[in-house]
Design a protein around this motif. Structure first.
Motif, mmCIF file in Angstrom:
data_model
loop_
_atom_site.group_PDB
_atom_site.id
_atom_site.type_symbol
_atom_site.label_atom_id
_atom_site.label_comp_id
_atom_site.label_asym_id
_atom_site.label_seq_id
_atom_site.Cartn_x
_atom_site.Cartn_y
_atom_site.Cartn_z
ATOM 1 N N ALA A 190 0.836 -1.209 0.000
ATOM 2 C CA ALA A 190 0.000 0.000 0.000
ATOM 3 C C ALA A 190 0.868 1.256 0.000
ATOM 4 O O ALA A 190 0.573 2.231 -0.710
ATOM 5 N N ILE A 191 1.949 1.247 0.794
ATOM 6 C CA ILE A 191 2.847 2.397 0.842
ATOM 7 C C ILE A 191 3.515 2.611 -0.512
ATOM 8 O O ILE A 191 3.637 3.747 -1.003
ATOM 9 N N ARG A 192 3.951 1.522 -1.155
ATOM 10 C CA ARG A 192 4.582 1.641 -2.484
ATOM 11 C C ARG A 192 3.607 2.243 -3.491
ATOM 12 O O ARG A 192 3.987 3.100 -4.307
ATOM 13 N N VAL A 193 2.361 1.799 -3.438
ATOM 14 C CA VAL A 193 1.348 2.321 -4.372
ATOM 15 C C VAL A 193 1.130 3.813 -4.146
ATOM 16 O O VAL A 193 1.106 4.610 -5.101
ATOM 17 N N LEU A 194 1.002 4.225 -2.900
ATOM 18 C CA LEU A 194 0.726 5.632 -2.601
ATOM 19 C C LEU A 194 1.916 6.528 -2.928
ATOM 20 O O LEU A 194 1.758 7.588 -3.555
ATOM 21 N N THR A 195 3.107 6.124 -2.502
ATOM 22 C CA THR A 195 4.278 6.967 -2.783
ATOM 23 C C THR A 195 4.560 7.019 -4.281
ATOM 24 O O THR A 195 4.945 8.068 -4.810
ATOM 25 N N GLY A 196 4.334 5.917 -4.960
ATOM 26 C CA GLY A 196 4.519 5.918 -6.407
ATOM 27 C C GLY A 196 3.529 6.829 -7.105
ATOM 28 O O GLY A 196 3.882 7.574 -8.028
ATOM 29 N N ALA A 197 2.278 6.774 -6.658
ATOM 30 C CA ALA A 197 1.249 7.636 -7.249
ATOM 31 C C ALA A 197 1.585 9.107 -7.026
ATOM 32 O O ALA A 197 1.419 9.944 -7.926
ATOM 33 N N SER A 218 -10.350 -9.627 -3.144
ATOM 34 C CA SER A 218 -9.115 -9.997 -3.839
ATOM 35 C C SER A 218 -8.657 -8.921 -4.812
ATOM 36 O O SER A 218 -7.523 -8.961 -5.283
ATOM 37 N N SER A 219 -9.529 -7.951 -5.087
ATOM 38 C CA SER A 219 -9.207 -6.923 -6.074
ATOM 39 C C SER A 219 -8.642 -5.656 -5.454
ATOM 40 O O SER A 219 -8.426 -4.675 -6.164
ATOM 41 N N ALA A 220 -8.430 -5.661 -4.144
ATOM 42 C CA ALA A 220 -7.871 -4.496 -3.470
ATOM 43 C C ALA A 220 -6.703 -4.917 -2.592
ATOM 44 O O ALA A 220 -6.573 -6.088 -2.220
ATOM 45 N N ILE A 221 -5.845 -3.951 -2.264
ATOM 46 C CA ILE A 221 -4.769 -4.173 -1.297
ATOM 47 C C ILE A 221 -5.381 -3.932 0.077
ATOM 48 O O ILE A 221 -5.658 -2.792 0.444
ATOM 49 N N VAL A 222 -5.635 -4.993 0.816
ATOM 50 C CA VAL A 222 -6.375 -4.894 2.076
ATOM 51 C C VAL A 222 -5.408 -4.791 3.253
ATOM 52 O O VAL A 222 -4.594 -5.692 3.486
ATOM 53 N N VAL A 223 -5.501 -3.690 3.980
ATOM 54 C CA VAL A 223 -4.723 -3.495 5.202
ATOM 55 C C VAL A 223 -5.712 -3.556 6.360
ATOM 56 O O VAL A 223 -6.464 -2.617 6.616
ATOM 57 N N CYS A 224 -5.752 -4.696 7.016
ATOM 58 C CA CYS A 224 -6.707 -4.931 8.100
ATOM 59 C C CYS A 224 -6.148 -6.027 8.997
ATOM 60 O O CYS A 224 -6.105 -7.187 8.602
ATOM 61 N N PRO A 225 -5.727 -5.679 10.209
ATOM 62 C CA PRO A 225 -5.122 -6.697 11.087
ATOM 63 C C PRO A 225 -6.055 -7.842 11.448
ATOM 64 O O PRO A 225 -5.586 -8.895 11.880
ATOM 65 N N LYS A 226 -7.361 -7.648 11.267
ATOM 66 C CA LYS A 226 -8.307 -8.700 11.633
ATOM 67 C C LYS A 226 -8.504 -9.726 10.526
ATOM 68 O O LYS A 226 -9.213 -10.715 10.741
#
Length: 582
Positions: free
Chosen positions: A75-82, A188-196
């Motif tokens: 997620a960080i790579r996607v955001l910083t790249g964007a 499956s179509s998103a980068i999911v950041v969720c500890p649960k």
């Protein structure tokens, strides 16, 4: 746990926690604290000196490094790249306090990293027009606007169809959510950041969505010279969202966020919007405590979503450049909060009449009314909370509009609401649902409401007993009145901040009523005495019990000690939760 099945005036039973004497002695000895404070810690599941030390001194260092969280690096790579390519990024947040503060937190950090406003946009769905969560319209508008990265905050964990749509339209999705994924399957179509999500190794599962946004900010700001100072500043906002979303304050991470946020709020805010919000909440001239986050600041942020339908106006408030610009916006939000209180009061009165007339024997209340008759979609959830507080039964309250029942439910500890909705809705009863064990939202066709009522009560009768529907209060011990000194109350302050999972310590005191007064036609004030001391007891909003508590009556009072400051003098008082005849 020691049970006393005598009923109080409110019909509740009281249970005394019975901590391990070995654990209490070890904490008291090794930490140099009083046995009573040690007992309170053990009663809250804090049994080792190492964890107790951290619990009593909340610090941001107690929040685990975010890197082990699944998908965070991607997620960080996607955001910083964007950002580096000046691609269009849109953040979509929920319309509650958690989602809004999370959205603002992430947006602020992206701004600090050098983004332009035309590159990073934001959106908050309208509660009544769009309902909860991502919807196809959000995806279509984002695609039409040329959005290349879409980040959801506090929503999206069940939006499989919407994330599929986003990917088909060339949008990279990042889902930042803290809700439990239904059936444990995440999109499956998103980068999911969720500890649960099932299998995620990150140890801190109880962060709110704004806490996850703070963790993402932490990763984005890694190695920046002023990163730590920025993160500390952001906790002022994240503390409000964390407390308002009722996540556990037994969590060391959440305790650290709330404690640091309170330190910052009490030093004042350089953000004109937050400063103006504290002004209208009348918090600019006194010490701010954790309860103020939940009862003064959080409700005002939430009121915009409940009455206006969306919290876009809150984001505009925090974008204000000066106090002069911010104050009218804060006053409008304050007015919405007053309106919300009026709508809520009228709705609760209708609910109580419905329950008296038709639903007394239900294990779960399912109540519905027309939106046009005051059953506002933005208020049904807090009205359901009031029903649970009064009747100690799970309650689902629905706003009916255009053939659809938009509902919100609240529950009791013995009844996992999201599991119940999964069970009753396994064959497609709901159009949409999701939430937590204690709170959930849903919608379904109006004609299927009787079916929902029947199925839920069938399920509840299999999982609950009549005893589960009796309110039970847990307390930490019995105290003679002479022990209620200012020094004793101050020693308990080390257990703050209080909230879910870490309630304020409660005790039982015993004495005879010397005086009784009703204050403002609402509250009950007693002077209680035993052989050694006397104390003032306040029982808020319970004047109706005055006739059962005449002078000279011997009573037991369950509640919490407090310090009253008047004309520079500090004295102890006792805030009653419940009373029973001795």
């Amino acid at each position: 746990m020691s049970n006393d099945m005598r009923r109080s005036l409110s019909g509740a039973i009281w249970k005394r926690a019975m901590p391990s004497e070995t654990d209490v002695h070890r904490l008291a000895t090794e930490l140099g604290i009083s046995p009573l404070v040690a007992a309170c810690l053990v009663n809250r599941g804090i049994t080792t000196p190492e964890r107790a030390t951290a619990f009593l001194a909340p610090d941001l260092a107690h929040i685990p490094d975010p890197q082990p969280m699944w998908n965070l690096d991607e997620a960080i790579r996607v955001l910083t790249g964007a950002l580096s390519r000046r691609e269009r990024v849109q953040i979509v947040g929920d319309y509650d306090c958690d989602g809004t503060t999370g959205l603002i937190t992430l947006r602020n950090v992206l701004r600090l990293l050098g983004s332009e406003d035309d590159c990073v946009s934001y959106y908050v769905p309208d509660r009544e027009r769009e309902g909860y969560g991502l919807n196809p319209g959000i995806i279509e508008r984002a695609a039409a606007a040329g959005v290349q990265v879409l980040v959801s905050v506090d929503i999206g964990i069940t939006a499989h169809q919407e994330w599929d749509m986003a990917r088909e339209r060339g949008i990279t999705g990042v889902c930042l959510d803290h809700h439990t994924a239904l059936g444990s399957r995440v999109p499956s179509s998103a980068i999911v950041v969720c500890p649960k999500q099932a299998g995620d190794p990150y140890p801190e599962k109880d962060l709110a969505a704004c806490g996850l946004a703070w963790q993402m900010a932490r990763a984005l700001l890694d190695e920046r010279p002023n990163g730590a100072a920025i993160l500390r500043s952001l906790t002022k906002l994240v503390a409000i969202g964390t407390y308002a979303d009722l996540v556990p304050l037994s969590s060391l991470a959440n305790r650290a966020i709330v404690a640091e946020g309170l330190r910052g709020l009490n030093q004042g805010s350089k953000n004109p919007g937050l400063a103006a919000l504290m002004e209208v909440a009348r918090l600019d001239q006194r010490v701010i405590g954790a309860s103020d986050l939940g009862f003064r600041l959080g409700p005002r942020i939430n009121a915009a979503g409940r009455i206006e339908g969306t919290t876009l106006s809150v984001i505009e408030l925090f974008d204000s450049h000066t106090l002069e610009e911010a104050r009218p916006r804060a006053q409008q939000i304050d007015a919405w909060n007053t309106e919300r209180q009026d709508v809520q009061r009228r709705l609760v009165e209708q609910l109580e009449k419905r329950i008296t007339d038709q639903a007394q024997d239900d294990f779960v209340y399912v109540l519905a009314g027309d939106h046009a008759d005051g059953w506002k979609q933005g208020v049904v959830g807090i009205a359901a909370s009031k029903v649970v507080e009064t009747y100690h039964r799970p309650a689902l309250v629905c706003s009916l509009r255009d053939g659809i029942a938009h509902g919100s439910g609240r529950s009791i500890p013995q009844f996992n609401l999201i599991e119940a909705l999964q069970w009753v809705g396994s064959d497609g009863l709901f159009l949409r649902y999701g939430g937590h064990p204690a709170a959930a939202g849903f919608c379904l066709p109006v004609e299927r409401l009787p079916e929902l009522h029947r199925r839920l009560n069938e399920y509840a009768r299999q999982t609950l007993t009549p005893d589960d529907l009796i309110r039970a209060y847990t307390y930490d011990g019995n105290l003679p009145l002479a022990d209620l000194t200012v020094a004793f109350v101050e020693s308990l302050a080390r257990l703050e901040p209080h909230g879910i999972g870490n309630p304020a310590p409660r005790f039982v005191v015993r004495g005879r009523i010397l005086e009784q007064r009703v204050l403002k036609d609402l509250h009950l004030k007693l002077i209680l005495a035993d052989d050694q001391a006397r104390i003032e007891v306040l029982w808020w909003n319970q004047h109706g019990y005055a006739g059962q508590l005449p002078k000279h009556t011997l009573v037991e009072v369950l509640g919490r000690p407090d310090i009253n400051v008047w004309n520079g003098n500090r004295t102890t008082q006792f805030i009653a939760t419940d009373i029973r005849l001795a």
